[in-house]
Design an enzyme around this catalytic site. Structure first.
Site, PDB file in Angstrom:
ATOM      1  N   LYS A 238     -11.984   0.347  -6.704  1.00 10.71           N
ATOM      2  CA  LYS A 238     -10.949   1.380  -6.621  1.00 10.71           C
ATOM      3  C   LYS A 238      -9.568   0.788  -6.914  1.00 10.71           C
ATOM      4  CE  LYS A 238      -8.793   5.114  -5.762  1.00 10.71           C
ATOM      5  NZ  LYS A 238      -8.726   6.168  -6.750  1.00 10.71           N
ATOM      6  N   CYS A 292      -0.759   6.472  -5.142  1.00  5.05           N
ATOM      7  CA  CYS A 292      -1.907   5.697  -5.632  1.00  5.05           C
ATOM      8  C   CYS A 292      -1.433   4.583  -6.553  1.00  5.05           C
ATOM      9  CB  CYS A 292      -2.865   6.616  -6.378  1.00  5.05           C
ATOM     10  SG  CYS A 292      -3.667   7.811  -5.339  1.00  5.05           S
TER      11      CYS A 292
HETATM   12  N1  LIG Z   1      -3.745  11.761  -3.692  1.00  7.73           N
HETATM   13  C1  LIG Z   1      -4.585  11.221  -4.562  1.00  7.73           C
HETATM   14  O1  LIG Z   1      -4.617  11.506  -5.771  1.00  7.73           O
HETATM   15  C2  LIG Z   1      -5.570  10.209  -4.055  1.00  7.73           C
HETATM   16  C3  LIG Z   1      -6.653   9.926  -4.852  1.00  7.73           C
HETATM   17  C4  LIG Z   1      -7.578   9.016  -4.394  1.00  7.73           C
HETATM   18  C5  LIG Z   1      -7.417   8.375  -3.195  1.00  7.73           C
HETATM   19  N2  LIG Z   1      -6.350   8.653  -2.448  1.00  7.73           N
HETATM   20  C6  LIG Z   1      -6.267   7.976  -1.161  1.00  7.73           C
HETATM   21  O2  LIG Z   1      -6.362   8.972  -0.128  1.00  7.73           O
HETATM   22  C7  LIG Z   1      -5.358   8.736   0.853  1.00  7.73           C
HETATM   23  C8  LIG Z   1      -4.939  10.059   1.407  1.00  7.73           C
HETATM   24  O3  LIG Z   1      -4.332  10.730   0.320  1.00  7.73           O
HETATM   25  P1  LIG Z   1      -3.865  12.230   0.461  1.00  7.73           P
HETATM   26  O4  LIG Z   1      -3.315  12.597  -0.881  1.00  7.73           O
HETATM   27  O5  LIG Z   1      -4.936  13.077   1.074  1.00  7.73           O
HETATM   28  O6  LIG Z   1      -2.649  12.094   1.531  1.00  7.73           O
HETATM   29  P2  LIG Z   1      -1.847  13.302   2.183  1.00  7.73           P
HETATM   30  O7  LIG Z   1      -0.529  12.722   2.593  1.00  7.73           O
HETATM   31  O8  LIG Z   1      -1.887  14.498   1.315  1.00  7.73           O
HETATM   32  O9  LIG Z   1      -2.698  13.664   3.487  1.00  7.73           O
HETATM   33  C9  LIG Z   1      -2.890  12.741   4.541  1.00  7.73           C
HETATM   34  C10 LIG Z   1      -3.283  13.558   5.774  1.00  7.73           C
HETATM   35  O10 LIG Z   1      -3.687  12.655   6.802  1.00  7.73           O
HETATM   36  C11 LIG Z   1      -3.147  13.101   8.026  1.00  7.73           C
HETATM   37  N3  LIG Z   1      -3.119  11.981   8.963  1.00  7.73           N
HETATM   38  C12 LIG Z   1      -2.201  11.000   9.050  1.00  7.73           C
HETATM   39  N4  LIG Z   1      -2.551  10.148  10.041  1.00  7.73           N
HETATM   40  C13 LIG Z   1      -3.725  10.592  10.560  1.00  7.73           C
HETATM   41  C14 LIG Z   1      -4.593  10.135  11.585  1.00  7.73           C
HETATM   42  N5  LIG Z   1      -4.326   9.022  12.289  1.00  7.73           N
HETATM   43  N6  LIG Z   1      -5.713  10.842  11.844  1.00  7.73           N
HETATM   44  C15 LIG Z   1      -5.992  11.964  11.144  1.00  7.73           C
HETATM   45  N7  LIG Z   1      -5.206  12.451  10.151  1.00  7.73           N
HETATM   46  C16 LIG Z   1      -4.084  11.763   9.875  1.00  7.73           C
HETATM   47  C17 LIG Z   1      -1.773  13.651   7.660  1.00  7.73           C
HETATM   48  O11 LIG Z   1      -1.306  14.525   8.674  1.00  7.73           O
HETATM   49  C18 LIG Z   1      -2.103  14.364   6.358  1.00  7.73           C
HETATM   50  O12 LIG Z   1      -2.503  15.694   6.593  1.00  7.73           O
HETATM   51  C19 LIG Z   1      -4.251   8.017   0.080  1.00  7.73           C
HETATM   52  O13 LIG Z   1      -3.495   7.171   0.875  1.00  7.73           O
HETATM   53  C20 LIG Z   1      -5.008   7.221  -0.951  1.00  7.73           C
HETATM   54  O14 LIG Z   1      -5.338   5.965  -0.383  1.00  7.73           O
HETATM   55  C21 LIG Z   1      -5.411   9.561  -2.819  1.00  7.73           C
HETATM   56  C1  LIG Z   2      -9.124   8.903  -7.719  1.00  8.94           C
HETATM   57  C2  LIG Z   2      -7.764   8.460  -7.948  1.00  8.94           C
HETATM   58  O1  LIG Z   2      -7.182   7.673  -7.215  1.00  8.94           O
HETATM   59  N1  LIG Z   2      -7.187   8.988  -8.994  1.00  8.94           N
HETATM   60  C3  LIG Z   2      -5.921   8.510  -9.338  1.00  8.94           C
HETATM   61  C4  LIG Z   2      -5.053   9.672  -9.713  1.00  8.94           C
HETATM   62  O2  LIG Z   2      -3.812   9.093  -9.835  1.00  8.94           O
HETATM   63  P1  LIG Z   2      -2.511  10.010  -9.688  1.00  8.94           P
HETATM   64  O3  LIG Z   2      -2.870  11.314  -9.104  1.00  8.94           O
HETATM   65  O4  LIG Z   2      -1.489   9.201  -8.975  1.00  8.94           O
HETATM   66  O5  LIG Z   2      -2.102  10.376 -11.159  1.00  8.94           O
HETATM   67  P2  LIG Z   2      -1.789   9.507 -12.464  1.00  8.94           P
HETATM   68  O6  LIG Z   2      -2.222  10.380 -13.574  1.00  8.94           O
HETATM   69  O7  LIG Z   2      -2.350   8.147 -12.384  1.00  8.94           O
HETATM   70  O8  LIG Z   2      -0.154   9.438 -12.472  1.00  8.94           O
HETATM   71  C5  LIG Z   2       0.524   8.557 -11.617  1.00  8.94           C
HETATM   72  C6  LIG Z   2       1.959   8.481 -12.126  1.00  8.94           C
HETATM   73  O9  LIG Z   2       1.985   7.801 -13.389  1.00  8.94           O
HETATM   74  C7  LIG Z   2       2.606   8.599 -14.376  1.00  8.94           C
HETATM   75  N2  LIG Z   2       1.901   8.353 -15.634  1.00  8.94           N
HETATM   76  C8  LIG Z   2       0.574   8.652 -15.728  1.00  8.94           C
HETATM   77  C9  LIG Z   2      -0.101   8.388 -16.898  1.00  8.94           C
HETATM   78  C10 LIG Z   2       0.579   7.815 -18.000  1.00  8.94           C
HETATM   79  O10 LIG Z   2       0.013   7.584 -19.075  1.00  8.94           O
HETATM   80  N3  LIG Z   2       1.912   7.531 -17.861  1.00  8.94           N
HETATM   81  C11 LIG Z   2       2.585   7.772 -16.691  1.00  8.94           C
HETATM   82  O11 LIG Z   2       3.783   7.496 -16.594  1.00  8.94           O
HETATM   83  C12 LIG Z   2       2.476  10.024 -13.882  1.00  8.94           C
HETATM   84  O12 LIG Z   2       3.516  10.842 -14.371  1.00  8.94           O
HETATM   85  C13 LIG Z   2       2.590   9.844 -12.365  1.00  8.94           C
HETATM   86  O13 LIG Z   2       3.945   9.798 -11.954  1.00  8.94           O
HETATM   87  O14 LIG Z   2      -5.450  10.262 -10.950  1.00  8.94           O
HETATM   88  C14 LIG Z   2      -5.549   9.351 -12.059  1.00  8.94           C
HETATM   89  C15 LIG Z   2      -6.000  10.121 -13.283  1.00  8.94           C
HETATM   90  O15 LIG Z   2      -4.991  11.112 -13.556  1.00  8.94           O
HETATM   91  C16 LIG Z   2      -6.559   8.246 -11.719  1.00  8.94           C
HETATM   92  O16 LIG Z   2      -6.628   7.318 -12.779  1.00  8.94           O
HETATM   93  C17 LIG Z   2      -6.066   7.540 -10.478  1.00  8.94           C
HETATM   94  O17 LIG Z   2      -7.007   6.514 -10.123  1.00  8.94           O
END
Ligand SMILES: NC(=O)c1ccc[n+]([C@@H]2O[C@H](COP(=O)([O-])OP(=O)(O)OC[C@H]3O[C@@H](n4cnc5c(N)ncnc54)[C@H](O)[C@@H]3O)[C@@H](O)[C@H]2O)c1
Ligand SMILES: CC(=O)N[C@@H]1[C@@H](OP(=O)(O)OP(=O)(O)OC[C@H]2O[C@@H](n3ccc(=O)[nH]c3=O)[C@H](O)[C@@H]2O)O[C@H](CO)[C@@H](O)[C@@H]1O
Length: 461
Positions: A238, A292
């Site tokens: 990841k 992320c």
């Molecule tokens: N957002 C993405 O695109 C993405 C993609 C893949 C992985 N992730 C991972 O997932 C994690 C969470 O992302 P997200 O976008 O859901 O975050 P988010 O900020 O949208 O949501 C986090 C939630 O967790 C809750 N929370 C905080 N502390 C807590 C606790 N101790 N117990 C229970 N709930 C608690 C918060 O109140 C909030 O509702 C990220 O830190 C990242 O590592 C995010």
């Molecule tokens: C499962 C998971 O963890 N998924 C992640 C999630 O990541 P994310 O939601 O944070 O989105 P990203 O698209 O990575 O964008 C991040 C920032 O980078 C800027 N950007 C992006 C592309 C580019 O060519 N030039 C840029 O400047 C963009 O504007 C933004 O500010 O989705 C991606 C696939 O979309 C995944 O690969 C990535 O693992």
């Protein structure tokens, strides 16, 4: 199936046949708790509920729990999520609570989907995760399985999560399972991703943990379940995916800086370079936001003592794009003969990514800061954000005058910067701004408008 004193079935160490275990899981006999109901956690909890029939979502935010308990959805623009939450809450397969200890005591599968962020020193901040782990430990029972879906620095599961579970639960490590099964979900397509856009990665701290986790995700996902040799490899998968993207974006941004010297359009060159399979250069832009991509490099550089000029330089390149964007804008204004002290600059899209309500690490804020330091007033338009006009002075959007989408043509801007291309901007009449436009994300079809539209890395008139 190992039935415990509480009458719940558990998977870790179960000895009955796999079909019976699958039937128990999908028949609601294996209670699940998902910790964290945010952009990632709520879709995950809803899918777990849909598959297991018996899932409780845990969140520390009472408003989140109230919303979900009412069968409503606080996560915006996630296709299918609103109806899935409504359905699973209505049929009782999804419940929500702030009582993490009660949830942990009832669950046999514990799924951690809470934020993993950075300290001020740009080192991994696992405090939220470890707090949730303590909650799990308080209710952990023999035969339970703990799943780490949050993105964590490699070795976190074995070096931090397992020891804390042992210490706080009083159970020996062989009594329960732990697996790293990192979320590979993109906001805006979360349900599809969870159900199998990509293979699901599963890494157990032991073979039985991997087996139990793989069985669960084989029921959750219709894609392949890839079992890695251990939890650390799964965590690394990841993080490596994320750092690959940050470095690749930095390459695109660096190439954009060559564009003027080349007198070439870097986007055209990148698009054509990518027509052969050994090249996948990403897109230049004003910066890399979210929690992320700009965070994951520090899960290596801030966690391990390894000589690493590459990831650190990529971070510097990407973080430098906000200032670079402002210098480009200054040149555009000069080329258009605009040289007033009281410039008004309109920023379209303040969140970090199109159609996502998330300001963490958004480049729009440093762009606004550099503009204001240069003496300009900044007007922001973002339909994903509630009105921040009355926000307190310490609010992250303070200093940015708020403008509604419907009023953006009347903002009397000297220049427009498209930082984040939300859907609402797709049909904009760019000429109506009567000002030059810097398209930070290459989202505008410049041929379709008379407006002077510029690109980061684009050719100069
Ligand atoms: N957002 C993405 O695109 C993405 C993609 C893949 C992985 N992730 C991972 O997932 C994690 C969470 O992302 P997200 O976008 O859901 O975050 P988010 O900020 O949208 O949501 C986090 C939630 O967790 C809750 N929370 C905080 N502390 C807590 C606790 N101790 N117990 C229970 N709930 C608690 C918060 O109140 C909030 O509702 C990220 O830190 C990242 O590592 C995010
Ligand atoms: C499962 C998971 O963890 N998924 C992640 C999630 O990541 P994310 O939601 O944070 O989105 P990203 O698209 O990575 O964008 C991040 C920032 O980078 C800027 N950007 C992006 C592309 C580019 O060519 N030039 C840029 O400047 C963009 O504007 C933004 O500010 O989705 C991606 C696939 O979309 C995944 O690969 C990535 O693992």
């Amino acid at each position: 199936m190992s039935e415990q004193a509480t009458g719940r079935a558990a998977l870790y160490g179960a000895t009955d046949d796999e079909a019976a275990q699958r039937a128990a899981f999908t028949g609601g006999e294996v209670p699940v708790a998902v910790y964290g109901l945010g952009k990632m956690g709520l879709p995950l909890a809803a899918v777990y509920a849909d598959v297991s029939g018996n899932t409780v979502g845990v969140d520390v935010d009472e408003s989140v729990v109230e919303t979900v308990s009412a069968g409503e959805c606080h996560v915006k623009r996630e296709p299918g999520l609103r109806s899935l939450v409504a359905q699973t809450v209505a049929d009782g397969s999804l419940r929500a609570t702030t009582d993490s200890r009660a949830a942990a005591a009832s669950a046999a599968v514990h799924v951690l989907m809470v934020p993993t962020l950075l300290t001020e020193a740009e080192e991994p901040d696992l405090s939220v995760l470890l707090s949730a782990v303590r909650d799990v430990a308080a209710g952990l029972s023999p035969g339970d399985l703990v799943v780490v879906e949050s993105t964590v620095p490699p070795r976190t599961t074995t070096d931090e999560v397992v020891p804390l579970l042992v210490a706080e639960s009083g159970l020996p490590p062989e009594a329960f399972g732990v697996a790293a099964c990192p979320e590979r979900t993109v906001s805006g397509e979360a349900l599809a991703d969870i159900r199998g856009t990509h293979p699901k990665v599963v890494g157990g701290v032991d073979d039985e943990s991997a087996r139990a986790a793989a069985l669960i995700y084989d029921e959750i996902s219709d894609n392949e379940v890839i079992e890695t040799s251990d939890a650390t490899v799964a965590e690394a998968v990841k993080v490596f995916e994320g750092v690959y993207r940050d470095v690749n974006i930095a390459l695109a941004n660096q190439l954009a800086k060559y564009a003027e010297a080349l007198d070439a359009d870097v986007t055209e060159a990148i698009d054509v370079a990518n027509t052969q399979p050994f090249c996948d250069i990403h897109d230049p832009g004003p910066g890399v936001g979210g929690h992320c991509i700009p965070v994951y490099p520090y899960f290596l550089t801030g966690a391990f003592d390894v000589d690493d000029p590459l990831l650190t330089t990529a971070r510097e390149v990407n973080d430098g794009m906000a200032e670079y964007t402002v210098t480009l804008l200054e040149r555009i204004l000069s080329a258009h003969g605009v040289d007033r002290p009281d410039l008004r600059i309109l920023l379209l899209g303040l969140t970090y990514k199109a159609n996502i309500e998330e300001l963490r690490n958004t480049p729009a804020l440093p762009v606004a800061r550099f503009l204001r330091e240069a003496g300009a007033s900044v007007v922001g338009v973002d339909p994903m954000l509630d009105d921040w006009s009355d926000a307190p002075p310490d609010h992250e959007l303070a200093g940015i005058e708020r403008c509604a989408v419907d009023d953006m043509y009347d903002a009397a801007a000297d220049a427009v910067v498209l930082v984040t291309p939300h859907d609402e901007f797709a049909g904009a009449d760019w000429a109506a701004f009567d000002a030059p436009v810097l398209d930070g994300r290459g989202a505008i079809d410049a041929a379709s408008t008379e407006a002077p539209v510029y690109l980061i890395g684009g050719r100069w008139p």
